[in-house]
Design a protein around this motif. Structure first.
Motif, PDB file in Angstrom:
ATOM      1  N   TYR B  97      -6.757  14.824   0.413  1.00 44.48           N
ATOM      2  CA  TYR B  97      -7.250  16.205   0.513  1.00 44.48           C
ATOM      3  C   TYR B  97      -7.552  16.617   1.957  1.00 44.48           C
ATOM      4  CZ  TYR B  97      -8.008  16.821  -4.559  1.00 44.48           C
ATOM      5  OH  TYR B  97      -7.855  16.973  -5.902  1.00 44.48           O
ATOM      6  N   THR B  98      -8.206  15.710   2.719  1.00 42.56           N
ATOM      7  CA  THR B  98      -8.553  16.094   4.099  1.00 42.56           C
ATOM      8  C   THR B  98      -7.303  16.268   4.946  1.00 42.56           C
ATOM      9  OG1 THR B  98      -8.672  13.819   4.928  1.00 42.56           O
ATOM     10  CG2 THR B  98     -10.709  14.765   4.034  1.00 42.56           C
ATOM     11  N   GLY B  99      -6.274  15.504   4.619  1.00 43.74           N
ATOM     12  CA  GLY B  99      -5.112  15.477   5.495  1.00 43.74           C
ATOM     13  C   GLY B  99      -5.452  14.761   6.791  1.00 43.74           C
ATOM     14  N   VAL B 100      -4.690  15.026   7.841  1.00 45.93           N
ATOM     15  CA  VAL B 100      -4.803  14.227   9.065  1.00 45.93           C
ATOM     16  C   VAL B 100      -4.866  15.125  10.290  1.00 45.93           C
ATOM     17  CG1 VAL B 100      -3.361  12.469   7.950  1.00 45.93           C
ATOM     18  CG2 VAL B 100      -2.296  14.085   9.527  1.00 45.93           C
ATOM     19  N   ARG B 101      -5.172  14.511  11.439  1.00 46.00           N
ATOM     20  CA  ARG B 101      -4.841  15.117  12.747  1.00 46.00           C
ATOM     21  C   ARG B 101      -3.804  14.229  13.413  1.00 46.00           C
ATOM     22  NH1 ARG B 101      -6.265  17.506  17.101  1.00 46.00           N
ATOM     23  NH2 ARG B 101      -7.692  15.941  17.936  1.00 46.00           N
ATOM     24  N   GLY B 102      -4.219  13.041  13.829  1.00 44.18           N
ATOM     25  CA  GLY B 102      -3.220  12.065  14.248  1.00 44.18           C
ATOM     26  C   GLY B 102      -2.565  11.493  12.998  1.00 44.18           C
ATOM     27  N   GLY B 103      -1.304  11.154  13.093  1.00 39.80           N
ATOM     28  CA  GLY B 103      -0.593  10.631  11.923  1.00 39.80           C
ATOM     29  C   GLY B 103      -1.306   9.419  11.328  1.00 39.80           C
ATOM     30  N   LEU B 104      -1.324   9.349  10.000  1.00 42.94           N
ATOM     31  CA  LEU B 104      -2.020   8.265   9.307  1.00 42.94           C
ATOM     32  C   LEU B 104      -1.072   7.625   8.303  1.00 42.94           C
ATOM     33  CD1 LEU B 104      -4.442   6.615   8.310  1.00 42.94           C
ATOM     34  CD2 LEU B 104      -5.244   8.632   7.079  1.00 42.94           C
ATOM     35  N   VAL B 105      -0.800   6.334   8.492  1.00 42.53           N
ATOM     36  CA  VAL B 105       0.102   5.619   7.583  1.00 42.53           C
ATOM     37  C   VAL B 105      -0.640   4.431   6.965  1.00 42.53           C
ATOM     38  CG1 VAL B 105       2.226   4.248   7.408  1.00 42.53           C
ATOM     39  CG2 VAL B 105       2.194   6.343   8.782  1.00 42.53           C
ATOM     40  N   ILE B 106      -0.518   4.335   5.655  1.00 39.20           N
ATOM     41  CA  ILE B 106      -1.111   3.230   4.902  1.00 39.20           C
ATOM     42  C   ILE B 106       0.041   2.405   4.332  1.00 39.20           C
ATOM     43  CG2 ILE B 106      -2.527   2.614   2.906  1.00 39.20           C
ATOM     44  CD1 ILE B 106      -3.788   5.534   3.327  1.00 39.20           C
ATOM     45  N   VAL B 107       0.101   1.128   4.720  1.00 37.58           N
ATOM     46  CA  VAL B 107       1.158   0.255   4.203  1.00 37.58           C
ATOM     47  C   VAL B 107       0.638  -0.492   2.975  1.00 37.58           C
ATOM     48  CG1 VAL B 107       2.713  -1.669   4.676  1.00 37.58           C
ATOM     49  CG2 VAL B 107       2.135  -0.054   6.507  1.00 37.58           C
ATOM     50  N   ALA B 108       1.358  -0.372   1.869  1.00 40.61           N
ATOM     51  CA  ALA B 108       1.039  -1.118   0.654  1.00 40.61           C
ATOM     52  C   ALA B 108       2.170  -2.106   0.410  1.00 40.61           C
ATOM     53  CB  ALA B 108       0.912  -0.166  -0.535  1.00 40.61           C
ATOM     54  N   ALA B 109       1.848  -3.402   0.436  1.00 40.26           N
ATOM     55  CA  ALA B 109       2.880  -4.434   0.293  1.00 40.26           C
ATOM     56  C   ALA B 109       2.764  -5.078  -1.089  1.00 40.26           C
ATOM     57  CB  ALA B 109       2.724  -5.489   1.388  1.00 40.26           C
ATOM     58  N   ASP B 110       3.729  -4.776  -1.941  1.00 38.33           N
ATOM     59  CA  ASP B 110       3.725  -5.296  -3.313  1.00 38.33           C
ATOM     60  C   ASP B 110       4.339  -6.703  -3.339  1.00 38.33           C
ATOM     61  OD1 ASP B 110       2.768  -2.799  -3.858  1.00 38.33           O
ATOM     62  OD2 ASP B 110       4.313  -2.258  -5.311  1.00 38.33           O
ATOM     63  N   ASP B 111       4.018  -7.433  -4.390  1.00 41.05           N
ATOM     64  CA  ASP B 111       4.474  -8.821  -4.488  1.00 41.05           C
ATOM     65  C   ASP B 111       5.129  -9.081  -5.840  1.00 41.05           C
ATOM     66  OD1 ASP B 111       4.855 -11.528  -3.934  1.00 41.05           O
ATOM     67  OD2 ASP B 111       2.761 -12.094  -4.269  1.00 41.05           O
ATOM     68  N   PRO B 112       6.316  -8.464  -6.080  1.00 40.13           N
ATOM     69  CA  PRO B 112       7.028  -8.763  -7.330  1.00 40.13           C
ATOM     70  C   PRO B 112       7.277 -10.271  -7.420  1.00 40.13           C
ATOM     71  CG  PRO B 112       8.094  -6.947  -6.154  1.00 40.13           C
ATOM     72  CD  PRO B 112       7.076  -7.543  -5.224  1.00 40.13           C
ATOM     73  N   GLU B 113       7.103 -10.829  -8.588  1.00 36.62           N
ATOM     74  CA  GLU B 113       7.211 -12.279  -8.836  1.00 36.62           C
ATOM     75  C   GLU B 113       5.888 -12.994  -8.570  1.00 36.62           C
ATOM     76  OE1 GLU B 113      10.340 -13.157 -10.004  1.00 36.62           O
ATOM     77  OE2 GLU B 113       9.598 -15.143 -10.554  1.00 36.62           O
TER      78      GLU B 113
END
Lengths: 198, 602
Positions: B97-113
């Motif tokens: 909802y707030t959004g960003v000013r500087g770019g914001l990236v969230i990495v989600a690393a899934d673990d199939p298996e």
């Protein structure tokens, strides 16, 4: 340009990850596309660990399919047998004779298989057992078993020896470079009489 | 596809490529909690000049740090494994909802298996639920490229971006063409804007409207930008896919038409409809849940997906080929050999503790770390393990459920880093609600399972710089635990005395096992003896084997072997200590009633 698949199998802590790193780097330095895949974390704690390496003009999948590896490099003898189904019908097995007991054998609940060599020869056309541990101990560096194995396996890959030594120089700190170059050459010597590149 | 040239390409894992992409995007602040398969992103990012990188105590804090940095006008990164997204979900849903000013990236690393995880959840659901767009690279080169792109899009569309990776992206290496860092367009500094940043209901109601408008704009982007692409092929088979599954599809069906989605959310509806119109058979190939498939079917299209492609486990080209053709390839059945599951290392201090807990027949509420391996035989000393920090609350729950019936039996075991991640609040619950459980903090001086990361109890930052070291004794006392006792878990006799006493105590207590992880360089450098078994003295009773130490091997005897060795014919064998593996921890000698385990003379 050839395409190929190399399957590496070992026990967590044996340095399979570094060996796969050197092989992949050697292919990239030689102008190949290359992908390799492995797992980190819990699986590394003394368990069976594997790395898939694929090389060629263009590689998509990072994983090798069972039945399609041209080369299986096993850093521990029983691990060669565990993954021999990944080998293609004309594939080559290079297995270290070193035995590391898995938990059930440590506790005397199961026996370490005594017929590994026979079963490997029944499952694969060309099988080479090498004593990489003795070569590494002769260099007073037990951790060099992995690079000795790379040296032995290099006969069956389409790159000149120099490509691996270049990869070693690129990836290793200076203080352990010499012993690893020596380990690579010792490993290459182990199978020098087998006739070279497949 | 031209052959790559060596001058311009480097071999990077997906994690290294994401780190490189973040560096090239001009990211200045990065925060993470380690978790397989995401850990190496931050470790590699931290090596670049001019960036700030830190280990946070948990994923929620990591995202909050990144939100603050974004608000302050710099590009920010937060990385975590899939289950970490659950911990961080609270700030993530409102950062949408707030959004960003500087770019914001969230990495989600899934673990199939589930190579190194406790569940197989699919993070793409979070993109839909939090209304945050998600990019999904399919190899290392895209991992770098999509990370760079995510920062531009984050600022352009005023939204955090998810970057979803999986084990076979994160820990696969491939050739990557790297570039130089850019200067981000946003100026660092605070721009006061409460309507955007202070999520009072009155502001949040207006922001929600903007979030919905943003998603519609991103659908348009998904349709036209090239992030999703159609690779035309045969009309007979059209496959919609994304991530590493794309590589398996290209391998298994080089002739097929492919719609490759680089953006997992939102999806390009018109593009999917056009693609479907051009093929006779439409199949969705994706790992884990039917995320794309559900969306495709919601468009009214007739498609196949999970009835052909497994929902459990990771895929490979063979699974994709056989799933779609329905034909089984030639069998390659594995040889039968003894299993080799992971095991605690030789010299691991946890082994001493769990040997004692097994002996005491304790009810052990476990947690996430190397020590979860103590659930396996022969230690077999764990009864429950759910998620980071759960051991403490669950121990309290077991005790409250059973009352006097459980008195003196229930312990929680939790690692140093895991306790700081989310165990503290559970301990507060025990003290506040008059529990009696014994919490054992396994302080081995490092976050071990993920490959030795510093944490707030090690006294060092991610970069190895000295910093304040959390004092567990003082922390537990401050919470209100009167009984806090450090022990050396290699000394199992003393550990047993303390545990028996504290488990019996009608008050909360904390026992802290203090001994370094056996893999730490400072432990490996220290001089220790190597032990050996005297074959003459060994009666083959296997008392030492009950430790499950990888260095203690079993040498089986036939009756003839036994006779030759001068043993009773019934003796089944002797133990042997592998000198290459023995760490010299000293746990095994006291277990031998026959004094057969001796220091090796050298």
């Amino acid at each position: 340009m050839q395409s190929g698949n190399i399957f590496l199998a070992g026990v967590g802590g044996q340095g399979t990850l570094l060996a796969s790193e050197l092989l992949s780097e050697a292919f990239l330095l030689s102008g190949y596309d290359v992908k390799k895949s492995e797992v980190h974390g819990m699986a590394q704690r003394g368990g069976a660990v594997t790395t898939h390496i694929r090389f060629g003009p263009k590689v998509y999948s990072p994983l090798i399919e069972p039945g399609s590896a041209g080369l299986l490099i096993a850093f521990e003898k029983m691990e060669a047998l565990r993954f021999v189904h990944y080998l293609s019908p004309d594939g080559v097995v290079i297995a270290n004779t070193q035995e590391i007991q898995p938990p059930s054998v440590l506790r005397g609940l199961e026996l370490y298989p005594g017929d590994i060599e026979t079963r490997l020869r029944a499952a694969a056309g060309r099988v080479f057992l090498v004593d990489a541990l003795s070569s590494a101990l002769a260099l007073k560096e037990v951790r060099a078993v992995n690079v000795v194995m790379v040296g032995a396996a290099s006969h069956f890959l389409p790159l000149p020896a120099q490509a691996y030594e270049d990869a070693l120089k690129l990836r290793l700190p200076a203080k352990i470079l010499d012993v690893n170059v020596a380990a690579f050459r010792a490993g290459r010597e182990l199978l020098a009489s087998t006739g070279g590149v497949a | 596809m031209s052959v790559p040239t060596k001058e311009t390409l480097v071999l990077l894992s997906g994690n290294e490529a994401i780190a490189r992409g973040a560096f090239e995007a001009g990211v200045k602040v990065a925060s993470a909690y380690p978790g397989t398969p995401s850990t190496e992103i931050l470790e590699n990012f931290a090596k670049y000049e001019g960036v700030y990188a830190e280990w946070a105590p948990n994923e929620k804090v990591s995202v909050e740090v990144a939100i603050g940095a974004s608000m302050a006008g710099v590009r920010a990164l937060s990385t975590m494994k899939h289950v970490g997204v659950n911990v961080a979900a609270d700030p993530i849903f409102t950062a949408s909802y707030t959004g960003v000013r500087g770019g914001l990236v969230i990495v989600a690393a899934d673990d199939p298996e589930m190579h190194s995880s406790q569940n197989e959840q699919d993070s793409r659901h979070y993109a839909v639920a939090a209304k945050i767009p998600m990019l999904e690279p399919s190899d290392s080169a895209e991992a770098r490229e999509f990370t760079l792109l995510a920062y531009d899009l984050s600022e352009k569309y005023d939204t955090p971006f998810f970057l979803r990776s999986t084990t076979r992206i994160a820990h696969a290496k491939g050739a990557v063409r790297i570039g130089d860092p850019v200067v981000p367009p946003v100026e660092p500094g605070i721009v006061r804007d409460a309507a955007k940043w202070v999520m009072l209901p009155v502001n949040a109601r207006r922001r929600h409207v903007l979030v919905e408008e943003r998603t519609r704009a991103l659908v348009e982007y998904a349709e036209t930008s090239g992030i999703n692409r159609i690779e035309p092929g045969s009309r007979a088979l059209g496959i919609v896919t994304s991530g590493v599954s794309y590589q398996y599809v290209k391998e298994a069906f080089p002739e097929a038409s492919v719609l490759k989605l680089g953006m997992a959310w939102p999806m390009p509806e018109k593009m999917i409809l056009d693609f479907a119109a051009g093929v006779d058979r439409l199949v969705v190939v994706e790992e884990l849940d039917p995320h794309i498939e559900t969306h495709v079917k919601a468009l009214g299209l007739k498609a196949q997906g999970k009835e052909l492609i497994p929902i459990c486990g990771e895929l490979d080209p063979r699974i994709v080929r056989e799933g779609i053709t329905g034909e089984r390839g030639s069998a390659h059945s594995p040889e039968r050999v003894p299993n080799r599951p992971p095991n605690l290392c030789p010299g691991c201090p946890h082994r001493g503790l769990f040997f004692v807990l097994n002996k005491l027949k304790a009810i052990v509420s476990g947690d996430i770390g190397c020590y979860t391996l103590a659930a396996l035989p022969p230690l077999s000393a764990m009864d429950l393990c759910v998620c980071m920090g759960a051991s403490v609350g669950a121990a309290h729950g077991i005790e409250k459920a059973l009352g006097k019936g459980a008195h003196g039996q229930v312990v929680a075991v939790i690692g140093d880093s895991t306790f700081l991640h989310s165990g503290i609040t559970g301990l507060i619950d025990i003290v506040y609600n008059r529990g009696n459980s014994t919490v054992i903090i396994l302080d081995n001086g490092i976050t071990a399972m993920t490959g030795a990361q510093e944490n707030p109890s090690t006294g060092k930052t991610l970069q190895g710089k000295p910093t304040h070291r959390i004092d567990f004794v003082a922390l537990c006392r401050a919470i209100g635990v009167a009984h806090v006792y450090p022990v050396d878990p290699h000394d199992m006799e003393a550990t047993e005395v303390v545990l028996k006493r504290e488990m019996a105590r009608e008050a909360p207590s904390v026992v802290i096992t203090q001994a370094l992880c056996a893999l730490l360089p400072e432990h490996r450098r220290a001089e220790r003896p190597v032990y050996e078994v005297s074959p003459a003295a060994c009666v083959g009773c296997k008392a030492c084997s009950k430790l499950g130490c990888p260095a203690i091997e079993w040498v089986p005897y036939t009756p003839e072997d036994a006779a030759l060795a001068g043993k009773k014919p019934a003796q089944k064998g002797v133990t042997r200590i592998n000198p290459l593996l023995c760490d010299g921890c000293g746990q095994c000698p006291p277990l031998c009633k026959f004094n057969a385990i001796l220091r090796k003379s050298q």
